[in-house]
Design an enzyme around this catalytic site. Sequence first.
Site, PDB file in Angstrom:
ATOM      1  N   GLY A  70      25.524 -47.410  -0.971  1.00 57.82           N
ATOM      2  CA  GLY A  70      26.227 -47.505  -2.241  1.00 57.82           C
ATOM      3  C   GLY A  70      25.289 -47.612  -3.437  1.00 57.82           C
ATOM      4  O   GLY A  70      25.550 -47.038  -4.501  1.00 57.82           O
ATOM      5  N   ASN A 152      33.266 -56.768  -6.169  1.00 58.93           N
ATOM      6  CA  ASN A 152      32.809 -57.336  -4.896  1.00 58.93           C
ATOM      7  C   ASN A 152      32.979 -58.849  -4.831  1.00 58.93           C
ATOM      8  O   ASN A 152      33.104 -59.420  -3.754  1.00 58.93           O
ATOM      9  CB  ASN A 152      31.351 -56.952  -4.620  1.00 58.93           C
ATOM     10  CG  ASN A 152      30.471 -57.041  -5.834  1.00 58.93           C
ATOM     11  OD1 ASN A 152      30.787 -56.470  -6.879  1.00 58.93           O
ATOM     12  ND2 ASN A 152      29.372 -57.750  -5.722  1.00 58.93           N
ATOM     13  N   GLN A 180      33.768 -51.297  -2.518  1.00 60.18           N
ATOM     14  CA  GLN A 180      34.646 -52.350  -1.979  1.00 60.18           C
ATOM     15  C   GLN A 180      36.091 -51.885  -1.855  1.00 60.18           C
ATOM     16  O   GLN A 180      36.867 -52.498  -1.115  1.00 60.18           O
ATOM     17  CB  GLN A 180      34.583 -53.608  -2.853  1.00 60.18           C
ATOM     18  CG  GLN A 180      33.238 -54.304  -2.855  1.00 60.18           C
ATOM     19  CD  GLN A 180      32.863 -54.935  -1.516  1.00 60.18           C
ATOM     20  OE1 GLN A 180      33.685 -55.081  -0.605  1.00 60.18           O
ATOM     21  NE2 GLN A 180      31.599 -55.303  -1.373  1.00 60.18           N
ATOM     22  N   SER A 199      29.988 -46.762   0.659  1.00 53.67           N
ATOM     23  CA  SER A 199      28.946 -47.332   1.517  1.00 53.67           C
ATOM     24  C   SER A 199      29.513 -47.526   2.921  1.00 53.67           C
ATOM     25  O   SER A 199      30.638 -48.014   3.075  1.00 53.67           O
ATOM     26  CB  SER A 199      28.495 -48.668   0.933  1.00 53.67           C
ATOM     27  OG  SER A 199      27.624 -49.309   1.826  1.00 53.67           O
ATOM     28  N   ALA A 200      28.712 -47.166   3.947  1.00 55.56           N
ATOM     29  CA  ALA A 200      29.209 -47.236   5.329  1.00 55.56           C
ATOM     30  C   ALA A 200      29.343 -48.669   5.834  1.00 55.56           C
ATOM     31  O   ALA A 200      30.277 -48.990   6.574  1.00 55.56           O
ATOM     32  CB  ALA A 200      28.268 -46.457   6.248  1.00 55.56           C
ATOM     33  N   CYS A 323      23.773 -59.971  -2.734  1.00 55.91           N
ATOM     34  CA  CYS A 323      22.559 -59.494  -3.387  1.00 55.91           C
ATOM     35  C   CYS A 323      21.999 -60.544  -4.338  1.00 55.91           C
ATOM     36  O   CYS A 323      20.826 -60.541  -4.650  1.00 55.91           O
ATOM     37  CB  CYS A 323      22.838 -58.213  -4.154  1.00 55.91           C
ATOM     38  SG  CYS A 323      23.622 -56.978  -3.123  1.00 55.91           S
TER      39      CYS A 323
END
Length: 382
Positions: A70, A152, A180, A199-200, A323
């Site tokens: 992402g 998120n 998300q 994003s996976a 993060c």
Amino acid sequence: MNNIYADHNATTPLCREATEKMHKAMEIWGNPSSAHRPGRLANQLLNDSRESVAQAAGVEPLEVVFTSGGSEANTLALLGSFWSSTERPFRLLTSRVEHSSVRDTVAFLQSQKAEIQFITVERPNGELCWNEFITQLADFKPHLVSLMAANNETGVCFPIDQISNLAKEHQFLLHTDAVQAFGKTPPSVWNRADFVSLSAHKIHGPKGSGALIIRSGKKLVPTHFGGAQEIKRRGGTENLIGIAGFGAACTVIPQESTFAEMARVRDHFEKVLLDRLPQVFIHGGKSPRIPNTSNIRFEGIASEVLLGALDMDGVSVSAGSACSSGSISPSHVLLELGLEPNLAKQCLRFSWGRTTSQAEVDTVAELVINHVQRIRSRRAST
Ligand SMILES: Cc1ncc(COP(=O)(O)O)c(C=O)c1O
């Protein structure tokens, strides 16, 4: 000892389908760009995965550009739009609650003399300030709008479908970070943007794999050069194993009936806490939200104390976005909701998964209630 994972917005466990597909992909060692048989086998796997991602996102396979996740997709959308535009100054409209991969790219663009305007969010519910947004479209006339589909930290959704209705009239390109929202909302609410980041590892696929959807006819200058891969939109030999896992995870992505069940479990959790504990605040509780996220403030309780106590019980939650954990500064998202810094440090994020049961949620609720009561009564007696 419990083993309850309530941090699915940080990452999700690999699903069986992705694990099995990745094991098989390890035996397909050819380079997808090669013309011989091993290459063709690899290319077949690449294209099958592309179709699975496209189907899950409700787009065409050739609109899927595989990335390392992402963050790269966000960077490619923003830098690529800036570099492919001849407009200077380049005007970008975004919000103050975006993921750090958008925020940091925006800061870089600012250093490159792009003009940036930030839309604020409503306090305290976290929704996009719609009147401000409409005013900025007319006054600032952005070339690019970048707004996330779902936050998120709070799970609050921005109305990307409504915003895409305005793109033609106001002549802006629209990028949305749907990392998300993917797998937790119907694609139709965000897939009409020109660029969509996925994003996976948020949908039970592997880390280090993702995609930028580039809708047909929209052009971007790549951020990775060196090959014709991904129709020259992202150079470099593809991460075939990661892409195979991403594609497999997309084949078992939840449908709308699962979203409703997830929301029911999440709402039940919040109701139990609100019924049994005073001074508990749900951020964005009345706003449109993805169905798995509860961001909650427990008055007087430092988030790391409650997080640590739950961790000892075998329950994994988060005090903010993964993060930014490790940093002691309060979350920028919670500050934007109007929380004072000391109050922003009293919040926990519970992000449930599609297989979380009501029994697990009940266990977590009981543990939280016990810890909050214990910590508050100890404080009252000192
Ligand atoms: C909203 C949002 N955007 C982007 C990302 C980055 O995705 P990735 O970890 O695949 O780089 C995350 C990850 O936490 C996210 O939550």
